[in-house]
Enzyme design. Structure first.
Site, short mmCIF file in Angstrom:
data_model
loop_
_atom_site.label_atom_id
_atom_site.label_comp_id
_atom_site.label_asym_id
_atom_site.label_seq_id
_atom_site.Cartn_x
_atom_site.Cartn_y
_atom_site.Cartn_z
N GLU A 101 0.84 -1.19 0.00
CA GLU A 101 0.00 0.00 0.00
C GLU A 101 0.88 1.24 0.00
O GLU A 101 1.94 1.26 0.59
CB GLU A 101 -0.90 -0.01 1.24
CG GLU A 101 -1.98 -1.07 1.11
CD GLU A 101 -2.89 -1.15 2.33
OE1 GLU A 101 -4.02 -1.58 2.17
OE2 GLU A 101 -2.47 -0.77 3.44
N CYS A 114 3.89 8.50 0.93
CA CYS A 114 4.41 7.60 1.96
C CYS A 114 4.77 6.27 1.28
O CYS A 114 3.90 5.57 0.77
CB CYS A 114 3.34 7.42 3.02
SG CYS A 114 3.85 6.36 4.35
N CYS A 121 7.02 -6.41 7.73
CA CYS A 121 8.16 -5.95 8.52
C CYS A 121 8.49 -7.02 9.55
O CYS A 121 7.59 -7.64 10.10
CB CYS A 121 7.82 -4.63 9.22
SG CYS A 121 9.20 -3.92 10.13
N CYS A 128 1.90 -1.65 15.90
CA CYS A 128 1.92 -1.43 14.44
C CYS A 128 1.30 -2.60 13.70
O CYS A 128 1.68 -3.75 13.91
CB CYS A 128 3.36 -1.21 13.99
SG CYS A 128 3.55 -1.12 12.19
N CYS A 360 -0.63 6.16 9.49
CA CYS A 360 0.59 5.47 9.91
C CYS A 360 0.29 4.17 10.61
O CYS A 360 -0.54 4.12 11.50
CB CYS A 360 1.34 6.30 10.93
SG CYS A 360 2.15 7.70 10.28
N1 SAH Z 1 9.69 1.00 10.11
C1 SAH Z 1 9.91 2.39 10.14
C2 SAH Z 1 9.06 3.17 9.17
C3 SAH Z 1 7.61 2.75 9.00
S1 SAH Z 1 6.49 3.13 10.28
C4 SAH Z 1 9.70 2.92 11.54
O1 SAH Z 1 9.20 2.18 12.38
O2 SAH Z 1 10.08 4.05 11.78
C5 SAH Z 1 6.21 4.89 10.22
C6 SAH Z 1 5.79 5.48 11.57
O3 SAH Z 1 4.46 5.09 11.94
C7 SAH Z 1 6.68 5.03 12.72
O4 SAH Z 1 6.99 6.09 13.57
C8 SAH Z 1 5.79 4.04 13.41
O5 SAH Z 1 6.21 3.81 14.72
C9 SAH Z 1 4.45 4.70 13.30
N2 SAH Z 1 3.32 3.81 13.57
C10 SAH Z 1 3.26 2.48 13.41
N3 SAH Z 1 2.03 2.01 13.76
C11 SAH Z 1 1.30 3.08 14.13
C12 SAH Z 1 -0.05 3.25 14.56
N4 SAH Z 1 -0.88 2.22 14.64
N5 SAH Z 1 -0.46 4.49 14.86
C13 SAH Z 1 0.37 5.54 14.73
N6 SAH Z 1 1.65 5.46 14.30
C14 SAH Z 1 2.11 4.23 14.01
FE1 SF4 Z 2 8.18 -2.32 11.37
FE2 SF4 Z 2 5.90 -1.15 12.09
FE3 SF4 Z 2 7.93 -1.32 13.83
FE4 SF4 Z 2 8.14 0.32 11.71
S1 SF4 Z 2 6.66 0.49 13.39
S2 SF4 Z 2 9.69 -1.11 12.49
S3 SF4 Z 2 6.99 -0.87 10.16
S4 SF4 Z 2 6.77 -3.05 12.96
#
Ligand code: SAH
Ligand code: SF4
Length: 393
Positions: A101, A114, A121, A128, A360
Site C-alpha cells: 500500500e 508515503c 516488517c 503497528c 501510519c
Molecule cells: N519502520 C519504520 C518506518 C515505518 S512506520 C519505523 O518504524 O520508523 C512509520 C511510523 O508510523 C513510525 O513512527 C511508526 O512507529 C508509526 N506507527 C506504526 N504504527 C502506528 C499506529 N498504529 N499508529 C500511529 N503510528 C504508528
Molecule cells: Fe516495522 Fe511497524 Fe515497527 Fe516500523 S513500526 S519497524 S513498520 S513493525
C-alpha cells in the site's frame, strides 16, 4: 516476458542497453535520453521517445517494456488522502506478486508520498499493524521507485498530463508529489542498499527530482546503519522513539533490546549533517495510559536536549485486534504543551486518511488479509471435519 525498464538506476539502464547490443560509444548518451523520457516525462511507450532513432525504438520495444506495477485499488479519503494497493509483477510461476500500500497526502504547498521499503516488517512493534504481517520480503530498487512513478501516473503529475478530476492536489504550482517519507511498510534500514539506490533515482535532478531534503527516512532505530544512512542516502532522518525508558521501549519497539535508547540517541547526535537547519524528527505515538504522562513528556524533552530535533506526536491509529487505544485529546494537549514550552513547534501530527485506513501503521497488504481470512476458513473447515470424524467414530 519482456522486462520493464521502469525503476532501473542509470547503471541498470546502461547494462540493459548493452545487453541488446547498443554500441559502447553510444551507451552514455542513450542512458541520458532514456532517463529523461522515463523519469522526467513519464512516458509509457518507446514510440514517444522522439529523439531516439526509429530503429532503436523498435529494438527497445521488442526487448523491453515501460510497464508499471498494477494499481489494484484506489481509495480516496474525504480529506483528499489517497491510498493505492499496488501489485508488483510476479517473480515466478508460484508468486502472485507482492502487494503493497502506498499513501498520498496532499496539502496546499506540498504533496507527500508515503513509500514502503519492504513487504511487511520483521520488527513486530506491538502497536503497528504492519508488524503483524507474516509475509516479509525486501522490495527491489525498481519496486521502490515504481511507487513514486505510479503515484505520478495516478495524479497526472507529468509535464503532459493533468490532475484527476476528483483530486486534491497542492496549489502552489509545484509538483504534486514533492516530498517522500519512507514511512510505509517495512524498516528501510533493513533494506539499505535498495533504499539507497532507489533514493538516488528519485532525487536525480534530471529525472524525478525530489531533493534529499524532501525525503525523510524513518527508522525504528537500527543504530549501526544510521551513520551510513546519513553519509550515503543523505535524507532527513526520523526516529520512531515512542518511549523514554528502556523497559517500555523494549516492549513497544522490541529492537530496543538490541539497540537501547542511549545508543540510539548517540547515533542521532553523530548523524552526518545534523544541524538546526537539518533537524532529526522524533516520532512519538500517543498510547493511552502507556507512554502519555506529563512525566514522560518532561523526560522526552530532557533526553533530546542538545540534539537538533523536531518532535512529532502521532495520535495512535487503531486497527482491528489491537490492544492499544489512542490517548485522550486532553492528554495529548497536556503532553504537547510541555513539549511546546520546551521550544518545539506544533508537535501533533494530524491524522490523515483515517476513513480509508491509510494512516501510519495501518498498512497491511490485502493479500495478507485475504490469506488470514482463508486460513481462518480452512481452520474452521478442518475443525468441522474433525468434529464429523469424531462423530463417525
Ligand atoms: N519502520 C519504520 C518506518 C515505518 S512506520 C519505523 O518504524 O520508523 C512509520 C511510523 O508510523 C513510525 O513512527 C511508526 O512507529 C508509526 N506507527 C506504526 N504504527 C502506528 C499506529 N498504529 N499508529 C500511529 N503510528 C504508528
Ligand atoms: Fe516495522 Fe511497524 Fe515497527 Fe516500523 S513500526 S519497524 S513498520 S513493525
Amino acid at each position: 516476458m519482456r522486462p520493464s525498464l521502469l525503476g532501473l538506476t542509470r547503471h541498470g539502464l546502461h547494462d540493459a542497453l548493452a545487453s541488446i547490443g547498443v554500441p559502447e560509444r553510444e551507451l552514455k548518451m542513450r542512458v541520458t535520453q532514456l532517463w529523461h523520457w522515463i523519469y522526467m516525462r513519464g512516458v509509457t511507450e518507446f514510440e514517444a521517445m522522439t529523439n531516439i532513432a526509429k530503429g532503436l525504438r523498435t529494438t527497445l520495444a521488442e526487448n523491453f517494456t515501460l510497464a508499471r506495477p498494477s494499481v489494484v485499488t484506489e481509495q480516496v479519503s474525504t480529506d483528499g488522502t489517497r491510498k493505492w494497493l499496488i501489485r508488483m509483477p510476479a517473480t515466478g510461476p508460484h508468486d502472485r506478486g507482492a502487494e503493497i500500500e502506498c499513501v498520498y497526502i496532499p496539502e496546499v504547498d506540498r504533496g507527500t508520498l508515503c513509500v514502503s521499503s519492504q513487504v511487511g516488517c520483521t520488527l513486530n512493534c506491538t502497536f503497528c499493524h504492519t508488524g503483524t504481517q507474516k509475509l516479509v520480503r525486501n522490495l527491489t530498487v525498481a519496486e521502490i521507485v515504481a511507487q513514486v512513478v505510479v503515484a505520478r501516473d495516478c495524479l497526472g503529475d507529468w509535464p503532459d498530463a493533468s490532475p484527476p478530476e476528483n483530486g486534491f492536489v497542492p496549489t502552489d504550482g509545484g509538483r504534486y508529489v514533492s516530498n517522500i517519507v519512507l514511512m510505509g511498510m517495512g524498516e528501510p534500514l533493513y533494506n539499505f542498499d535498495n533504499v539507497k539506490d532507489a533514493m538516488d533515482v528519485v532525487s536525480d535532478g534530471e529525472g524525478l527530482s525530489i531533493g534529499r531534503r524532501r525525503i525523510t527516512l524513518s527508522t525504528s532505530g537500527v543504530v549501526p546503519m544510521i551513520e551510513r544512512a546519513g553519509e550515503e542516502i543523505g535524507s532527513m532522518l526520523a526516529i520512531s522513539l515512542h518511549a523514554v525508558r528502556d523497559d517500555l521501549r523494549n516492549e513497544l519497539v522490541p529492537l530496543n533490546k538490541k539497540y537501547p535508547i542511549a545508543q540510539l540517541l548517540d547515533a542521532c547526535r553523530n548523524y552526518p549533517g545534523v544541524s538546526n537547519a537539518k533537524r532529526i524528527t522524533f516520532e512519538y505515538v500517543m498510547l493511552k495510559g502507556v507512554n502519555d504522562s506529563p512525566a514522560d513528556a518532561r523526560e522526552l524533552v530532557r533526553l533530546l536536549k542538545g540534539i537538533p530535533a523536531k518532535i512529532n506526536l502521532i495520535p495512535f491509529n487503531p486497527w482491528p485486534g489491537t490492544k492499544y487505544e489512542c490517548s485522550d485529546w486532553e492528554t495529548i494537549e497536556r503532553f504537547s504543551d510541555i513539549v511546546f514550552r520546551a521550544g518545539y513547534a506544533s508537535p501533533v501530527r494530524t491524522p490523515r486518511g483515517r476513513d480509508i485506513l491509510a494512516a501510519c501503521g495501518q498498512l497491511k497488504s490485502e493479500t495478507e488479509k485475504m490469506r488470514a481470512r482463508a486460513r481462518l476458513m480452512l481452520e474452521a473447515e478442518s475443525e468441522n471435519a474433525n468434529a464429523e470424524e469424531n462423530a463417525d467414530n
